[in-house]
Design a protein around this motif. Structure first.
Motif, short mmCIF file in Angstrom:
data_model
loop_
_atom_site.label_atom_id
_atom_site.label_comp_id
_atom_site.label_asym_id
_atom_site.label_seq_id
_atom_site.Cartn_x
_atom_site.Cartn_y
_atom_site.Cartn_z
N ALA A 139 0.87 -1.17 0.00
CA ALA A 139 0.00 0.00 0.00
C ALA A 139 0.90 1.23 0.00
N PHE A 140 0.51 2.26 -0.70
CA PHE A 140 1.29 3.49 -0.76
C PHE A 140 0.57 4.57 0.02
N HIS A 141 1.31 5.44 0.68
CA HIS A 141 0.74 6.56 1.37
C HIS A 141 1.74 7.69 1.43
N ALA A 142 1.23 8.90 1.65
CA ALA A 142 2.07 10.09 1.70
C ALA A 142 2.30 10.49 3.15
N HIS A 143 3.49 11.03 3.41
CA HIS A 143 3.82 11.54 4.73
C HIS A 143 4.20 13.00 4.61
N HIS A 144 3.78 13.76 5.58
CA HIS A 144 4.08 15.19 5.63
C HIS A 144 4.89 15.46 6.88
N GLN A 145 5.98 16.20 6.71
CA GLN A 145 6.76 16.65 7.86
C GLN A 145 6.79 18.17 7.80
N PRO A 146 6.32 18.84 8.86
CA PRO A 146 6.32 20.30 8.83
C PRO A 146 7.73 20.85 8.68
N SER A 147 7.81 22.08 8.22
CA SER A 147 9.12 22.71 8.06
C SER A 147 9.85 22.69 9.39
N ILE A 148 11.15 22.53 9.29
CA ILE A 148 11.98 22.39 10.49
C ILE A 148 12.92 23.58 10.57
N THR A 149 13.02 24.15 11.73
CA THR A 149 14.03 25.17 11.96
C THR A 149 15.11 24.53 12.82
N SER A 150 16.25 25.14 12.87
CA SER A 150 17.34 24.55 13.64
C SER A 150 16.99 24.46 15.13
N ALA A 151 16.03 25.26 15.59
CA ALA A 151 15.65 25.26 17.00
C ALA A 151 14.56 24.25 17.33
N SER A 152 13.88 23.68 16.32
CA SER A 152 12.78 22.77 16.63
C SER A 152 12.97 21.42 15.95
N PRO A 153 12.82 20.32 16.68
CA PRO A 153 12.96 18.99 16.08
C PRO A 153 11.72 18.65 15.26
N LYS B 141 5.20 23.05 -2.34
CA LYS B 141 5.22 24.37 -2.97
C LYS B 141 4.16 25.28 -2.37
N LEU B 142 3.38 24.75 -1.42
CA LEU B 142 2.28 25.49 -0.83
C LEU B 142 2.65 26.00 0.56
N SER B 143 2.04 27.11 0.95
CA SER B 143 2.36 27.68 2.26
C SER B 143 1.77 26.87 3.40
N ASN B 144 0.64 26.18 3.18
CA ASN B 144 0.05 25.35 4.22
C ASN B 144 -0.30 23.99 3.61
N ALA B 145 0.66 23.09 3.63
CA ALA B 145 0.50 21.78 2.99
C ALA B 145 -0.59 20.95 3.65
N VAL B 146 -0.71 21.01 4.97
CA VAL B 146 -1.71 20.20 5.66
C VAL B 146 -3.12 20.66 5.29
N GLU B 147 -3.35 21.96 5.29
CA GLU B 147 -4.66 22.49 4.90
C GLU B 147 -4.98 22.09 3.46
#
Length: 175
Positions: free
Chosen positions: A52-66, A119-125
């Motif tokens: 089965a295939f599925h997509a995963h989203h990881q929010p943008s990461i800054t050096s201060a947040s894991p 490429k979108l500002s709010n990928a989850v939305e």
């Protein structure tokens, strides 16, 4: 760790400051007994994909947040372990499907590939909007997890047919 596609400039390395999109595979489920035998026979005869295939989203990461608040977007049968559902699906009939969105603690380390930054500002939305318009009648080979993942990935990163591209460019991918 997720891997990048070698030698393909259209798939860029993970970048800080943008949401990262991955594609992962998991084995299809079937209960022990007749359903499992039926699915094994279907895989052996190449009637259906073994994963089965599925997509995963990881929010943008800054050096201060894991990395956190990762999500998995998946399209599967409502009752994936039911023998009658398996028979109907293998016979080419549409079956009821579900779109699942799950929070996960991290991106999987195995059978998971980075495909690009959103490429979108709010990928989850945007993914939730995509889900609201996705037809949930599942039909193997015509409207299934592969089509869902390709469509969601295209909307999020702007690349078409990412699964086919992965399959062509990955030597020894275990589908």
């Amino acid at each position: 760790m997720a891997i990048n596609l070698p030698g393909n400039s259209s798939f860029t390395a993970p970048g800080r400051g943008r949401d990262e999109i991955y594609v992962a595979t998991t084995p299809l489920r079937a209960t022990k007994g007749p359903a499992q035998l039926l699915m094994s026979a279907a895989y052996s005869s190449q009637l259906v994909e073994s994963s089965a295939f599925h997509a995963h989203h990881q929010p943008s990461i800054t050096s201060a947040s894991p990395p956190s608040n990762c999500q998995c977007f998946d399209f599967q049968p409502q009752d994936p372990e039911n023998i009658y559902v398996a028979l109907a699906a293998l016979s080419g009939r549409a079956i009821p499907g579900n779109i699942l969105v799950r929070k996960i603690s991290k991106i999987p380390k195995k059978k998971c590939w980075y495909i690009g930054s959103s490429k979108l500002s709010n990928a989850v939305e945007a993914a939730y909007k995509f889900n609201s318009s996705w037809q949930t009648d599942l039909r193997l080979g015509h409207h299934d997890c592969r089509h869902y993942t390709n469509g969601l990935a295209e909307m999020l990163i702007g690349k078409k047919n990412v699964l086919e591209h992965l399959q062509e460019n990955q030597q020894g991918m275990d589908y």
